[in-house]
Design an enzyme around this catalytic site. Structure first.
Site, PDB file in Angstrom:
ATOM      1  N   ASP A  96      -0.186   5.104   0.930  1.00 35.62           N
ATOM      2  CA  ASP A  96      -0.458   6.060   2.007  1.00 35.62           C
ATOM      3  C   ASP A  96      -0.522   5.371   3.365  1.00 35.62           C
ATOM      4  O   ASP A  96      -1.324   4.452   3.563  1.00 35.62           O
ATOM      5  CB  ASP A  96      -1.793   6.761   1.750  1.00 35.62           C
ATOM      6  CG  ASP A  96      -1.787   7.540   0.451  1.00 35.62           C
ATOM      7  OD1 ASP A  96      -1.558   8.749   0.492  1.00 35.62           O
ATOM      8  OD2 ASP A  96      -2.010   6.918  -0.606  1.00 35.62           O
ATOM      9  N   ASP A 147       0.874  -1.160   0.000  1.00 30.80           N
ATOM     10  CA  ASP A 147       0.000   0.000   0.000  1.00 30.80           C
ATOM     11  C   ASP A 147       0.924   1.226   0.000  1.00 30.80           C
ATOM     12  O   ASP A 147       2.114   1.117   0.318  1.00 30.80           O
ATOM     13  CB  ASP A 147      -0.882  -0.040   1.246  1.00 30.80           C
ATOM     14  CG  ASP A 147      -1.706   1.214   1.422  1.00 30.80           C
ATOM     15  OD1 ASP A 147      -2.415   1.594   0.475  1.00 30.80           O
ATOM     16  OD2 ASP A 147      -1.633   1.819   2.507  1.00 30.80           O
ATOM     17  N   ASP A 162      -1.683  -0.943   6.131  1.00 32.49           N
ATOM     18  CA  ASP A 162      -1.799  -0.283   7.436  1.00 32.49           C
ATOM     19  C   ASP A 162      -3.225  -0.155   7.937  1.00 32.49           C
ATOM     20  O   ASP A 162      -3.440   0.365   9.028  1.00 32.49           O
ATOM     21  CB  ASP A 162      -1.180   1.123   7.376  1.00 32.49           C
ATOM     22  CG  ASP A 162      -1.979   2.075   6.504  1.00 32.49           C
ATOM     23  OD1 ASP A 162      -2.387   3.143   7.004  1.00 32.49           O
ATOM     24  OD2 ASP A 162      -2.198   1.766   5.323  1.00 32.49           O
TER      25      ASP A 162
END
Length: 223
Positions: free
Chosen positions: A9, A7, A170
């Site tokens: 961001d 990922d 995250d």
């Protein structure tokens, strides 16, 4: 050969400051002032532009939250693109971890819910675009994460195989994406969620990027 998809961001880079600045630009244009805090609202920033606009407008008690989100989302994207790398920083050790994975024989790519053009621009501004064999964004396909198709596309574009792939992320979106795709997830605890991501029961987690190569080897063995 194993494939590790990241990922963007909140995983590879802390983009929250620039994302929140773009949202606050919209709120100021509405005459509402800065409604989001760069530190306190970082987690919402990693859930995207619409989430930030919704949070701010709800906080302000706006009468037409959905309508304003629809009107201002393009404005937010423009503001973000105009100042995409003012505050953004790669997390410590991120690119060293990517290099270590590549040296060990793994393919690496990115699957993000940021629009592909913005993700490409940011990665080039940070000087790391060429380190990733694939980039799939929110608008690359007709669907986005947590649908597993973008992850599968990123693995394919990187030249990998879903039978030996994992997703580094995250948020619950990343956890759901990996689960739907039938691949392991590794969640980071150095983002704004901290250890709360452990409640999502990922296959593995890391508190710093210097742990990643060993964790990936533990999931798959040699690349």
């Amino acid at each position: 050969m194993g494939t590790v998809i990241f990922d963007l961001d909140g995983t590879l880079a802390d983009t929250s400051g620039d994302l929140i600045a773009a949202a606050n630009h919209c709120f100021r244009d509405m005459g509402l002032g800065d409604l989001l805090d760069p530190a306190g609202d970082a987690l919402t920033a990693f859930h995207g532009g619409r989430a930030m606009l919704t949070l701010g407008l709800t906080r302000a008690g706006h009468a037409d939250v959905a309508g304003q989100v629809g009107r201002y989302y393009p404005v937010l994207l423009q503001a973000y693109g105009d100042a995409i790398d003012v505050h953004t920083r790669l997390y410590p050790g991120a690119m060293e971890a990517v290099a270590a994975l590549q040296a060990a024989g793994y393919r690496v790519g990115i699957c993000t819910n940021k629009p592909e053009a913005l993700a490409d621009t940011l990665l080039r501004r940070l000087g790391v675009r060429d380190s990733f064999a694939a980039l799939v964004g929110a608008d690359t396909l007709p669907v986005r994460k947590p649908d597993p198709a973008p992850l599968a596309e990123a693995v394919s574009r990187a030249g990998g195989d879903m039978r030996r792939a994992c997703l580094i992320g995250d948020t619950d979106t990343d956890r759901q994406t990996a689960r739907a795709a039938g691949v392991p997830s590794v969640l980071v605890t150095f983002g704004p969620s901290g250890d709360a991501v452990l409640a999502l029961k990922p296959e593995a987690h890391i508190g710093h990027y210097d742990e990643l190569a060993g964790v990936v080897a533990g999931l798959f063995g040699p690349a």
